[in-house]
Write a protein that holds these residues in place. Structure first.
Motif, PDB file in Angstrom:
ATOM      1  N   THR A  84       0.819  -1.217   0.000  1.00 59.83           N
ATOM      2  CA  THR A  84       0.000   0.000   0.000  1.00 59.83           C
ATOM      3  C   THR A  84       0.851   1.264   0.000  1.00 59.83           C
ATOM      4  O   THR A  84       0.842   2.029  -0.967  1.00 59.83           O
ATOM      5  CB  THR A  84      -0.967  -0.013   1.199  1.00 59.83           C
ATOM      6  OG1 THR A  84      -1.597  -1.293   1.234  1.00 59.83           O
ATOM      7  CG2 THR A  84      -2.025   1.059   1.051  1.00 59.83           C
ATOM      8  N   LEU A  85       1.631   1.440   1.063  1.00 55.00           N
ATOM      9  CA  LEU A  85       2.508   2.607   1.133  1.00 55.00           C
ATOM     10  C   LEU A  85       3.555   2.555   0.022  1.00 55.00           C
ATOM     11  O   LEU A  85       3.836   3.564  -0.631  1.00 55.00           O
ATOM     12  CB  LEU A  85       3.186   2.660   2.514  1.00 55.00           C
ATOM     13  CG  LEU A  85       4.198   3.799   2.717  1.00 55.00           C
ATOM     14  CD1 LEU A  85       3.551   5.161   2.537  1.00 55.00           C
ATOM     15  CD2 LEU A  85       4.861   3.686   4.098  1.00 55.00           C
ATOM     16  N   ALA A  86       4.102   1.380  -0.212  1.00 50.33           N
ATOM     17  CA  ALA A  86       5.154   1.228  -1.228  1.00 50.33           C
ATOM     18  C   ALA A  86       4.660   1.687  -2.596  1.00 50.33           C
ATOM     19  O   ALA A  86       5.365   2.384  -3.327  1.00 50.33           O
ATOM     20  CB  ALA A  86       5.631  -0.222  -1.288  1.00 50.33           C
ATOM     21  N   LYS A  87       3.439   1.302  -2.927  1.00 51.63           N
ATOM     22  CA  LYS A  87       2.891   1.682  -4.233  1.00 51.63           C
ATOM     23  C   LYS A  87       2.765   3.202  -4.341  1.00 51.63           C
ATOM     24  O   LYS A  87       3.163   3.804  -5.342  1.00 51.63           O
ATOM     25  CB  LYS A  87       1.532   1.022  -4.428  1.00 51.63           C
ATOM     26  CG  LYS A  87       0.884   1.354  -5.753  1.00 51.63           C
ATOM     27  CD  LYS A  87      -0.527   0.781  -5.825  1.00 51.63           C
ATOM     28  CE  LYS A  87      -1.265   1.337  -7.033  1.00 51.63           C
ATOM     29  NZ  LYS A  87      -2.709   1.052  -6.946  1.00 51.63           N
ATOM     30  N   ASP A  88       2.233   3.801  -3.314  1.00 45.69           N
ATOM     31  CA  ASP A  88       2.044   5.255  -3.343  1.00 45.69           C
ATOM     32  C   ASP A  88       3.384   5.982  -3.469  1.00 45.69           C
ATOM     33  O   ASP A  88       3.537   6.909  -4.261  1.00 45.69           O
ATOM     34  CB  ASP A  88       1.307   5.698  -2.066  1.00 45.69           C
ATOM     35  CG  ASP A  88       0.857   7.146  -2.177  1.00 45.69           C
ATOM     36  OD1 ASP A  88       0.109   7.450  -3.131  1.00 45.69           O
ATOM     37  OD2 ASP A  88       1.284   7.973  -1.352  1.00 45.69           O
ATOM     38  N   ILE A  94       8.168   8.320  -9.076  1.00 49.81           N
ATOM     39  CA  ILE A  94       8.238   8.325 -10.548  1.00 49.81           C
ATOM     40  C   ILE A  94       7.742   9.667 -11.077  1.00 49.81           C
ATOM     41  O   ILE A  94       8.359  10.272 -11.960  1.00 49.81           O
ATOM     42  CB  ILE A  94       7.409   7.165 -11.134  1.00 49.81           C
ATOM     43  CG1 ILE A  94       8.056   5.816 -10.789  1.00 49.81           C
ATOM     44  CG2 ILE A  94       7.252   7.310 -12.652  1.00 49.81           C
ATOM     45  CD1 ILE A  94       7.213   4.599 -11.128  1.00 49.81           C
ATOM     46  N   ASP A  95       6.654  10.121 -10.510  1.00 45.21           N
ATOM     47  CA  ASP A  95       6.102  11.426 -10.890  1.00 45.21           C
ATOM     48  C   ASP A  95       7.133  12.535 -10.703  1.00 45.21           C
ATOM     49  O   ASP A  95       7.164  13.499 -11.464  1.00 45.21           O
ATOM     50  CB  ASP A  95       4.869  11.718 -10.025  1.00 45.21           C
ATOM     51  CG  ASP A  95       3.652  12.027 -10.893  1.00 45.21           C
ATOM     52  OD1 ASP A  95       3.779  12.003 -12.138  1.00 45.21           O
ATOM     53  OD2 ASP A  95       2.581  12.281 -10.316  1.00 45.21           O
ATOM     54  N   ASN A  96       7.962  12.362  -9.678  1.00 50.07           N
ATOM     55  CA  ASN A  96       9.023  13.344  -9.423  1.00 50.07           C
ATOM     56  C   ASN A  96      10.255  13.115 -10.303  1.00 50.07           C
ATOM     57  O   ASN A  96      11.275  13.769 -10.110  1.00 50.07           O
ATOM     58  CB  ASN A  96       9.451  13.291  -7.948  1.00 50.07           C
ATOM     59  CG  ASN A  96       8.345  13.776  -7.012  1.00 50.07           C
ATOM     60  OD1 ASN A  96       7.397  14.430  -7.447  1.00 50.07           O
ATOM     61  ND2 ASN A  96       8.460  13.430  -5.737  1.00 50.07           N
ATOM     62  N   GLY A  97      10.155  12.130 -11.223  1.00 47.64           N
ATOM     63  CA  GLY A  97      11.253  11.904 -12.166  1.00 47.64           C
ATOM     64  C   GLY A  97      12.392  11.060 -11.632  1.00 47.64           C
ATOM     65  O   GLY A  97      13.481  11.022 -12.220  1.00 47.64           O
ATOM     66  N   LEU A 110       1.712  -7.350  -8.200  1.00 44.30           N
ATOM     67  CA  LEU A 110       0.329  -6.882  -8.068  1.00 44.30           C
ATOM     68  C   LEU A 110       0.085  -5.536  -8.738  1.00 44.30           C
ATOM     69  O   LEU A 110      -1.019  -5.290  -9.232  1.00 44.30           O
ATOM     70  CB  LEU A 110      -0.060  -6.797  -6.585  1.00 44.30           C
ATOM     71  CG  LEU A 110       0.055  -8.109  -5.796  1.00 44.30           C
ATOM     72  CD1 LEU A 110      -0.253  -7.882  -4.327  1.00 44.30           C
ATOM     73  CD2 LEU A 110      -0.866  -9.179  -6.378  1.00 44.30           C
ATOM     74  N   HIS A 111       1.071  -4.654  -8.741  1.00 46.37           N
ATOM     75  CA  HIS A 111       0.855  -3.301  -9.266  1.00 46.37           C
ATOM     76  C   HIS A 111       1.852  -2.906 -10.352  1.00 46.37           C
ATOM     77  O   HIS A 111       1.946  -1.735 -10.715  1.00 46.37           O
ATOM     78  CB  HIS A 111       0.907  -2.281  -8.119  1.00 46.37           C
ATOM     79  CG  HIS A 111      -0.081  -2.569  -7.035  1.00 46.37           C
ATOM     80  ND1 HIS A 111      -1.447  -2.528  -7.244  1.00 46.37           N
ATOM     81  CD2 HIS A 111       0.087  -2.959  -5.743  1.00 46.37           C
ATOM     82  CE1 HIS A 111      -2.071  -2.859  -6.114  1.00 46.37           C
ATOM     83  NE2 HIS A 111      -1.160  -3.128  -5.189  1.00 46.37           N
ATOM     84  N   GLY A 112       2.611  -3.886 -10.846  1.00 41.77           N
ATOM     85  CA  GLY A 112       3.639  -3.597 -11.842  1.00 41.77           C
ATOM     86  C   GLY A 112       3.080  -2.952 -13.104  1.00 41.77           C
ATOM     87  O   GLY A 112       3.663  -1.987 -13.630  1.00 41.77           O
ATOM     88  N   ASN A 113       1.965  -3.443 -13.592  1.00 44.93           N
ATOM     89  CA  ASN A 113       1.411  -2.905 -14.846  1.00 44.93           C
ATOM     90  C   ASN A 113       1.195  -1.390 -14.735  1.00 44.93           C
ATOM     91  O   ASN A 113       1.569  -0.626 -15.623  1.00 44.93           O
ATOM     92  CB  ASN A 113       0.103  -3.616 -15.206  1.00 44.93           C
ATOM     93  CG  ASN A 113       0.282  -5.129 -15.415  1.00 44.93           C
ATOM     94  OD1 ASN A 113       1.307  -5.563 -15.937  1.00 44.93           O
ATOM     95  ND2 ASN A 113      -0.690  -5.917 -14.990  1.00 44.93           N
ATOM     96  N   GLU A 114       0.618  -0.968 -13.604  1.00 44.21           N
ATOM     97  CA  GLU A 114       0.365   0.457 -13.378  1.00 44.21           C
ATOM     98  C   GLU A 114       1.675   1.238 -13.199  1.00 44.21           C
ATOM     99  O   GLU A 114       1.838   2.335 -13.735  1.00 44.21           O
ATOM    100  CB  GLU A 114      -0.516   0.585 -12.127  1.00 44.21           C
ATOM    101  CG  GLU A 114      -0.986   1.985 -11.836  1.00 44.21           C
ATOM    102  CD  GLU A 114      -1.854   2.034 -10.562  1.00 44.21           C
ATOM    103  OE1 GLU A 114      -2.272   0.952 -10.055  1.00 44.21           O
ATOM    104  OE2 GLU A 114      -2.091   3.157 -10.067  1.00 44.21           O
ATOM    105  N   LYS A 118       3.237   4.286 -15.723  1.00 43.89           N
ATOM    106  CA  LYS A 118       3.616   5.619 -15.247  1.00 43.89           C
ATOM    107  C   LYS A 118       5.104   5.906 -15.528  1.00 43.89           C
ATOM    108  O   LYS A 118       5.475   7.000 -15.949  1.00 43.89           O
ATOM    109  CB  LYS A 118       3.308   5.698 -13.738  1.00 43.89           C
ATOM    110  CG  LYS A 118       3.925   6.840 -12.975  1.00 43.89           C
ATOM    111  CD  LYS A 118       3.173   8.146 -13.082  1.00 43.89           C
ATOM    112  CE  LYS A 118       1.937   8.159 -12.179  1.00 43.89           C
ATOM    113  NZ  LYS A 118       1.268   9.466 -12.182  1.00 43.89           N
ATOM    114  N   ALA A 119       5.944   4.894 -15.319  1.00 38.69           N
ATOM    115  CA  ALA A 119       7.390   5.077 -15.524  1.00 38.69           C
ATOM    116  C   ALA A 119       7.689   5.341 -16.998  1.00 38.69           C
ATOM    117  O   ALA A 119       8.543   6.169 -17.334  1.00 38.69           O
ATOM    118  CB  ALA A 119       8.148   3.839 -15.051  1.00 38.69           C
TER     119      ALA A 119
END
Lengths: 436, 436
Positions: A84-88, A94-97, A110-114, A118-119
């Protein structure tokens, strides 16, 4: 060139190991990268806890967001675990580059596709070599080293705890529960061992390997998973007498019908190299159409082996940073627009051979009834052993090895065998792969 | 993006295999690279010879220079072997700005320093995964996968012919000469088997692995090389009785004094995974300070396994071409200005354990004399077996395993033992490594 700055989220066993390896091998690593690498910041839940690493030059914080928002930092190492925290954190970093290196198999599975979507949008690297099989560079081997092949199948011992338990059961004739208790005492197994012994951890890793091998999306939820909790000492011994070892394997196989994704105890011929991978060690056997079988062996867990893979990912990022160009190796081996959703087969549709153990009354004609049921389902018997009754038992253990069959045929046959009045209890069934 | 154009120098077994793999796996490969890859031109000495691959879309020529001077071609695959013409072609192709993929271990081992200097100047890639251990991605594993480690040592079965011979000797109790003749008949060994059985081929590969592991120049000429021609059936059997297998290993080890580089027959404990690598298969065991031992296993030769590695290198180049940036992974793992010429130790300075076999007269006090000589040279005996005389012999075979010692002490001790009047013939000495 100026030093590359690293921020570490999570300074536990793996995080501490990474700091130690980066410090100890600083000269060797900068000879490989041409850059100095410095851990400038790290987060930890409790700043006063004793650490396995020296933290005097690291700016510590309890707030992970401080680190991902630090504009000076080039690479974030996500080593906190959990999803949960790790994903956020990873998505915001990534958003911060920031480029990301993570050891978190559950997060990727579980969340790699997302995360990769984004990356890709932000043009940053996300590397995860340490998420599967610890220090063994298996991700790189499949993603790059075998990229000329159609991967046909792969089979891996990718959970050290499970392999330790099965090895101890075989070497010392011990029971599952007994060895598990010891593994917990030694710190090899968690207080709640479900993730390891039920194959969930192996399933996370298998989802990643299968995606890299076949160019399919990450889909942990479609993996058939069976644990090792029901393996008995007797099964280990019977398998041995027949020339097999029992290993908890993650298997991914591409067939004309689709992809088999399964984690289960498996009999393997003892002459196979992978059958001789013991204790907490991991190994992955990969079959490519051009290369044939290749095997990768090493430590699947532990602070330093995991750190070895994390630091290798850091080196990959730093070598790329030197030329200031975008990531060239696709996150999941195949180009993002080339990930194809080939159907994953249900467990009914799996093709495999079987070891069967059943308890039969000592009466004329029992075996004839059992073998007729198997024949009716077109299941061929490869070997059959009938044992003396165990002490205090009135039924005979009958052990059979079958040829490869469709799992739904086997399910139907087992249901009929269990319904026979001459058969006591349930049929023990362990899948068997020759890996030849 | 437009298709990537490949020119192949040499359309023999490996070249034909590469064309077949590129054709058969074209879809899979372009899913991995995002680009179409086309072999536009290839050279062959005899254009009328029958080929293992389809050549109808390839512009064939007998003149290799036609290909390296073709401005349309992006990547040159050097698959002709040999070092004279190959070197000239590769250097000129680099001058023409072509990226190079080569399977030529001798070329890299002997002229790699010069080739990489030129490639660095021109900013092109030179990849050579197929030059060592065929389809096993061992170059990538060491250059990238283990880049967080100080590599302590590596040991490899890196010549399939030699391993086939030793495996047959053990499995079927056959003599060296007998198995060699069969290997030649099967096409596993050349008519002149010197390169394989004397360890020269393994030496070329070891020079490459050692450079990647330690960041030292390529220096084949400093490798100590001993072949397998003197291994007898009796030695294989005695080793077996003591719990060991004999393998022809290439070993590179970093010590405080310098680097050991050696190829020789070696006793290995039979429980080690690498001791169970049989037939023509290859395996490399790499010990890193963080990761511990890791092992890489697969086919070390053959058209398709070698093509697997060649095509993986092509994929690496194509993925890089996509971003039109310079090469980021250093040719020899370490940054070019960081290659350090650590001294390579002479064979006298090697530290290893030994298996010794000597023929002693059946007289009182012989063993006492031998063991005194060893003790004088500070050589400890780990195990000793005295056998009955072989049929028709009057001397007794005495087999000893020693602890690790300096090779110059052993050389001196052996000279003294051979000078004893009670010892017949020369002492058979095979090195022993526990690889633990």
């Amino acid at each position: 060139m100026k030093a590359v700055k690293i921020g570490i989220l999570g300074l536990g066993t793996v995080g501490g190991g990474v700091v130690n390896v980066l410090n100890r091998n600083a000269v060797e690593i900068s000879r490989r990268t041409g850059r100095e690498i410095i851990v400038t910041r790290a987060s930890a839940r409790d700043l006063n806890r004793e650490r396995i690493c020296d933290t005097q030059d690291i700016n510590l914080t309890t707030d992970c967001y401080d680190i991902i928002n630090d504009s000076e930092i080039d690479i974030i190492l996500e080593l906190i675990g959990g999803v949960t925290l790790a994903k956020d954190l990873v998505l915001q970093a990534i958003d911060n580059g920031k480029h990301i290196v993570t050891a978190n198999k559950a997060l990727i599975a579980l969340h790699g596709n997302e995360i990769f979507a984004k990356a890709s949008e932000k043009g940053v690297m996300v590397l995860f070599e340490s998420a599967v099989a610890g220090g063994i560079p298996i991700i790189k081997a499949i993603r790059e080293g075998l990229s000329g092949n159609q991967i046909q199948w792969l089979a891996g011992i990718i959970n050290g705890t499970g392999n330790f338990i099965l090895t101890e059961m075989r070497d010392h004739g011990r029971d599952f529960a007994d060895v598990l208790a010891q593994a917990q005492a030694l710190g090899y197994a968690e207080a709640d061992p479900t993730f390891d012994v039920e194959g969930i951890d192996a399933g996370h890793k298998l989802a990643i390997l299968a995606s890299l091998a076949f160019g399919i999306p990450l889909q942990f939820e479609k993996i058939f998973t069976e644990g090792i909790t029901k393996i008995t000492r007797a099964d280990v011994e019977y398998a041995e007498q027949l020339g097999y070892r029992i290993k908890h394997l993650g298997i991914a196989r591409k067939t004309e019908q689709g992809i088999e994704l399964r984690v289960h105890p498996t009999l393997i011929p003892e002459r196979r190299l992978i059958a001789n991978v013991d204790g907490v060690m991991n190994a992955v056997l990969v079959q490519g159409d051009a290369v044939g079988p290749t095997l990768y062996y090493g430590a699947g867990a532990g602070a330093e082996p995991t750190a070895s893979a994390v630091v290798a990912d850091v080196v990959d990022v730093v070598r790329m940073l030197n030329s200031e160009h975008p990531n060239t190796v696709p996150y999941l081996a195949f180009q993002t627009d080339q990930i194809t959703d080939i159907p994953v087969l249900s467990s009914d549709q799996i093709n495999t051979a079987y070891y069967l153990r059943l308890n039969a009354e000592d009466k004329l004609g029992v075996l004839a009834e059992v073998t007729k049921i198997l024949a009716d389902h077109k299941i061929n018997i490869e070997a059959l052993i009938q044992k003396e009754p165990l002490e205090g038992e009135i039924t005979l253990p009958v052990i059979m090895l079958t040829q490869t069959t469709l799992e739904q045929e086997m399910n139907a046959a087992i249901a009929k065998i269990e319904a026979l009045s001459t058969i006591t209890g349930s049929v023990c069934r362990i899948r068997l792969e020759t890996l030849g």
